[in-house]
Write an enzyme that holds these catalytic residues in place. Structure first.
Site, PDB file in Angstrom:
ATOM      1  N   GLY A   1      -1.265   6.390  -2.792  1.00 32.14           N
ATOM      2  CA  GLY A   1      -2.580   6.222  -3.924  1.00 32.14           C
ATOM      3  C   GLY A   1      -3.680   5.475  -3.469  1.00 32.14           C
ATOM      4  N   HIS A   2      -3.162   4.327  -2.648  1.00 28.64           N
ATOM      5  CA  HIS A   2      -4.294   3.651  -1.949  1.00 28.64           C
ATOM      6  C   HIS A   2      -4.858   4.314  -0.771  1.00 28.64           C
ATOM      7  CE1 HIS A   2      -1.554   0.406  -3.599  1.00 28.64           C
ATOM      8  NE2 HIS A   2      -2.667  -0.227  -3.972  1.00 28.64           N
TER       9      HIS A   2
ATOM     10  N   GLN B   1      -9.292  -0.569 -16.290  1.00 30.87           N
ATOM     11  CA  GLN B   1     -10.138  -1.397 -15.141  1.00 30.87           C
ATOM     12  C   GLN B   1     -11.266  -0.833 -14.672  1.00 30.87           C
ATOM     13  OE1 GLN B   1      -7.908  -3.979 -11.739  1.00 30.87           O
ATOM     14  NE2 GLN B   1      -8.125  -1.798 -10.914  1.00 30.87           N
TER      15      GLN B   1
ATOM     16  N   LEU C   1       0.802  -1.019  -0.004  1.00 27.00           N
ATOM     17  CA  LEU C   1      -0.036   0.114   0.030  1.00 27.00           C
ATOM     18  C   LEU C   1       0.999   1.266   0.117  1.00 27.00           C
ATOM     19  CD1 LEU C   1      -2.785  -1.016   2.448  1.00 27.00           C
ATOM     20  CD2 LEU C   1      -2.636  -1.310  -0.203  1.00 27.00           C
TER      21      LEU C   1
HETATM   22  N1  LIG Z   1      -1.436   6.312  -7.999  1.00 26.38           N
HETATM   23  C1  LIG Z   1      -2.662   5.880  -7.787  1.00 26.38           C
HETATM   24  N2  LIG Z   1      -3.761   6.933  -7.565  1.00 26.38           N
HETATM   25  C2  LIG Z   1      -5.004   6.605  -7.378  1.00 26.38           C
HETATM   26  N3  LIG Z   1      -5.390   4.976  -7.078  1.00 26.38           N
HETATM   27  C3  LIG Z   1      -4.391   4.127  -7.301  1.00 26.38           C
HETATM   28  C4  LIG Z   1      -3.066   4.338  -7.529  1.00 26.38           C
HETATM   29  N4  LIG Z   1      -2.296   3.563  -7.446  1.00 26.38           N
HETATM   30  C5  LIG Z   1      -3.123   2.499  -7.424  1.00 26.38           C
HETATM   31  N5  LIG Z   1      -4.399   2.803  -7.225  1.00 26.38           N
HETATM   32  C6  LIG Z   1      -5.751   2.169  -7.192  1.00 26.38           C
HETATM   33  O1  LIG Z   1      -5.603   1.172  -5.884  1.00 26.38           O
HETATM   34  C7  LIG Z   1      -6.372   0.045  -6.348  1.00 26.38           C
HETATM   35  C8  LIG Z   1      -5.384  -0.997  -6.107  1.00 26.38           C
HETATM   36  O2  LIG Z   1      -4.364  -1.016  -7.187  1.00 26.38           O
HETATM   37  P1  LIG Z   1      -3.255  -2.088  -6.745  1.00 26.38           P
HETATM   38  O3  LIG Z   1      -3.199  -2.703  -5.502  1.00 26.38           O
HETATM   39  O4  LIG Z   1      -3.090  -2.935  -8.211  1.00 26.38           O
HETATM   40  O5  LIG Z   1      -1.934  -0.981  -6.788  1.00 26.38           O
HETATM   41  P2  LIG Z   1      -1.161  -0.435  -7.760  1.00 26.38           P
HETATM   42  O6  LIG Z   1      -0.444   0.580  -7.373  1.00 26.38           O
HETATM   43  O7  LIG Z   1      -2.040  -0.185  -8.959  1.00 26.38           O
HETATM   44  O8  LIG Z   1      -0.043  -1.687  -8.089  1.00 26.38           O
HETATM   45  P3  LIG Z   1       0.197  -1.896  -9.663  1.00 26.38           P
HETATM   46  O9  LIG Z   1       1.530  -1.766  -9.610  1.00 26.38           O
HETATM   47  O10 LIG Z   1      -0.125  -3.298  -9.712  1.00 26.38           O
HETATM   48  O11 LIG Z   1      -0.394  -1.250 -10.552  1.00 26.38           O
HETATM   49  C9  LIG Z   1      -6.778   0.128  -7.626  1.00 26.38           C
HETATM   50  O12 LIG Z   1      -8.197   0.765  -7.641  1.00 26.38           O
HETATM   51  C10 LIG Z   1      -5.789   1.146  -8.220  1.00 26.38           C
HETATM   52  O13 LIG Z   1      -6.507   2.042  -9.499  1.00 26.38           O
HETATM   53  C1  LIG Z   2      -8.815  -4.530  -8.576  1.00 30.42           C
HETATM   54  C2  LIG Z   2      -7.667  -5.570  -7.896  1.00 30.42           C
HETATM   55  C3  LIG Z   2      -7.512  -5.451  -6.437  1.00 30.42           C
HETATM   56  C4  LIG Z   2      -8.393  -6.859  -8.245  1.00 30.42           C
HETATM   57  O1  LIG Z   2      -7.371  -7.654  -8.050  1.00 30.42           O
HETATM   58  C5  LIG Z   2      -6.451  -5.161  -8.756  1.00 30.42           C
HETATM   59  O2  LIG Z   2      -6.773  -5.222 -10.141  1.00 30.42           O
HETATM   60  C6  LIG Z   2      -5.878  -4.072  -8.350  1.00 30.42           C
HETATM   61  O3  LIG Z   2      -5.232  -3.722  -7.392  1.00 30.42           O
HETATM   62  O4  LIG Z   2      -5.964  -2.859  -9.372  1.00 30.42           O
HETATM   63  N1  BAL Z   3      -3.662  -2.306 -10.404  1.00 28.92           N
HETATM   64  C1  BAL Z   3      -3.161  -2.996 -11.364  1.00 28.92           C
HETATM   65  C2  BAL Z   3      -3.495  -4.492 -11.310  1.00 28.92           C
HETATM   66  C3  BAL Z   3      -2.687  -5.344 -12.079  1.00 28.92           C
HETATM   67  O1  BAL Z   3      -1.610  -4.643 -12.750  1.00 28.92           O
HETATM   68  O2  BAL Z   3      -2.672  -6.563 -12.074  1.00 28.92           O
END
Ligand SMILES: Nc1ncnc2c1ncn2[C@@H]1O[C@H](COP(=O)(O)OP(=O)(O)OP(=O)(O)O)[C@@H](O)[C@H]1O
Ligand SMILES: CC(C)(CO)[C@@H](O)C(=O)[O-]
Ligand code: BAL
Length: 534
Positions: free
Chosen positions: A54-55, A178, A51
């Protein structure tokens, strides 16, 4: 905060939380209104862990809007291709637990793949029932190089929605494809979950935060900022009037060409909801990019929106929203979207059809069949003209018979859903001012200008006492008025259906001691400043 790793524990936890919340609300209720009006919603933030800020933006939004916040942490094997980074993907559950504790999360749901019935195989080899989004949405953009990815996402998100049964689920705009696919999934499968899109959170360089950024070296991280710079070049071209897709993409390519380590996979301009390719931007477009830096794959996007601005004004009862909104619309030549008049018009129709106010099914039916039309009044003193099913109800909707019933009707979720759809259709072209309780958070979350108009309880009581005096109504003590206003504020901000909320990006204006003209001038200043930034 609880850490839940099994479906049984999750189900037990949610059952207790829902009953606790309803009990709490019923004990606190100042009147005998139905508990269902009040805030017991569950918000879900689906994640794959590792996390970051962004999360956190999603969690904080969920925290503001729900009684219970669940964060799911599950590195979903179904969405990783055979040659992708499933094994390498960062897994930091302990740190994520501390992160969520500090953010006020109520529970983390972090099951094993076996607990979720998805053995560690890709979607192609999996034996689970799958959710297959439309091929037109999953075969382009990231779907081209990630075969089966979005089937994996759709399947696991559907499982999470069935397990948690959230009222709202929060997703980032960063994963624009997505987000569109999940919105489509919820609509097509009639899932009772509101999807809330949250803006992309970025590093100071503009690089979108992402769990995969951990893979980047410091140098690569600097180079990766070129994705955002490229999108900004396209935004500047769009602002200068460019609408042609090839020209907008060329603006991105020109910027990226300066960083040879960034290997572009695609740059595409698509319609944000359907993901269909666009030859040019008419109303709005999503300019999306995917690129590799070494072994790290990054994505980003920006929404290009060609519409006149929308001004959303929210705030508690008695803050002067409707008067100010009409004045702002008149001064700026925008349409005043009188949402209150819409609910009054629909209430009139319910009374006309002699439907019992508690017959929510018949009312839901009527709400989804009615057509409401608004046209500006001849001047600021004359009301907005209102028609419902082609009947002019401009005068009749202000009668006591309608006024006394509109709150009960407006609080019914089916009524709000139906009327918000009509309001959002008007909003597509922009050029309007709307006021209410959740305009900037729910009705027009992309509004260019968001204002939260408020005043102290004592100031609003004083104004209401003056209004009663002007209307020749019996005097009510300031003490009683302050009590009534405080109670109304609590009800409006805790009710389940469209609660009063200040949008995180809203500008708050405290109107104590300010005239309508002074408040109007402030909003117009903000509007003009915002326009110069767009
Ligand atoms: N920089 C960001 N700003 C806003 N939302 C984000 C950001 N990064 C991730 N999210 C959102 O958090 C949620 C969980 O995403 P995930 O756990 O895959 O993290 P991620 O940072 O996208 O990881 P990845 O490196 O796999 O892209 C998703 O809805 C994603 O769109
Ligand atoms: C929505 C989600 C948690 C589903 O595994 C993944 O695609 C992500 O983190 O964006
Ligand atoms: N938020 C990204 C999810 C993936 O790349 O699997």
């Amino acid at each position: 905060m609880r850490l839940l790793t099994t479906v049984a524990a999750l189900r037990c936890y949610l059952a207790k939380r829902r009953s606790e919340n309803q009990l709490c609300q019923s004990e606190e209720l100042l009147s005998n209104e139905a508990t269902s009006w009040y805030q017991t919603p569950v918000g879900l933030v689906p994640t794959m862990g590792a996390l970051h800020q962004g999360h956190l933006s999603l969690i904080e939004r969920a925290r503001r809007e729900n009684a219970t916040v669940i964060v799911s942490i599950f590195v979903n094997p179904l969405q990783f291709g055979p040659n992708e980074d499933f094994q390498r993907y960062p897994r930091t559950l302990e740190a994520d637990g501390q992160f969520c504790e500090q953010a006020g999360v109520d529970a983390i749901f972090a099951p094993s793949p076996e607990e979720l019935g998805v053995p560690q195989k890709s979607i192609q080899d999996s034996i689970v029932t799958q959710v297959i989004p439309p091929s037109a949405m999953i075969s382009r953009l990231c779907g081209r190089s990630r075969l089966g990815h979005f089937q994996g996402v759709a399947t696991i998100v559907t499982k999470l929605f069935n397990l948690v049964q959230p009222d709202r689920a929060y997703f980032g705009q960063k994963d624009g494809q997505q987000l569109a696919i999940i919105r489509k999934l919820v609509a097509d499968l009639n899932l009772p979950t509101e999807i809330v899109a949250c803006p992309t959170v970025r590093e100071a360089s503009g690089l979108a935060l992402s769990s995969r950024n951990q893979y980047l070296t410091a140098t690569q991280k600097q180079q990766a900022a070129a994705l955002y710079r490229g999108l900004r070049q396209a935004e500047a071209a769009f602002k200068a009037g460019v609408r042609n897709t090839s020209t907008l993409i060329a603006a991105v390519e020109q910027e990226l060409a300066m960083v040879t380590t960034v290997l572009v996979e695609y740059i595409e301009l698509v319609e944000p909801t359907t993901l269909m390719s666009l030859e040019e931007v008419k109303e709005e477009g999503m300019l999306a990019i995917a690129a590799r830096l070494g072994s790290t794959r990054l994505i980003d996007n920006t929404i290009l929106r060609d519409r006149s601005p929308v001004i959303a004004i929210d705030g508690p009862a008695g803050a002067g929203k409707s008067t100010v909104a009409r004045q702002v619309a008149a001064n700026l030549g925008l349409v005043y979207l009188d949402t209150g008049a819409m609910y009054r018009a629909f209430t009139w129709l319910v009374l006309q059809e002699e439907i019992a106010l508690d017959d929510e099914c018949a009312i839901a039916e009527l709400a989804n069949l009615c057509v409401i039309e608004l046209t500006p009044g001849e001047n600021l003193q004359s009301p907005v003209r209102v028609w419902i099913n082609h009947t002019d109800v401009t005068q009749v909707i202000r009668t006591p018979g309608v006024t006394s019933k509109v709150s009960a009707i407006a609080a019914q979720s089916a009524v709000r859903e139906a009327l918000v759809k009509q309001q959002q259709n008007w909003g597509k072209k922009g050029g309007l001012v709307a006021e209410g309780r959740d305009i900037g958070t729910h009705v027009f979350p992309d509004a260019e200008v968001k204002i939260f108009l408020t005043a102290s309880v004592s100031e609003r009581a004083r104004r209401r006492q003056q209004d009663f005096k002007k209307q020749g109504q019996p005097e009510v003590s300031l003490e009683q008025l302050e009590k009534d206003i405080a109670e109304r504020d609590w009800k409006d901000s805790t009710r389940k259906v469209s609660p009063l909320q200040k949008a995180a990006d809203a500008i708050e204006i405290q109107t104590d001691g300010l005239s309508i003209s002074e408040v109007t001038a402030k909003i117009i200043d903000f509007y003009q400043q915002r326009l110069s930034q767009l």
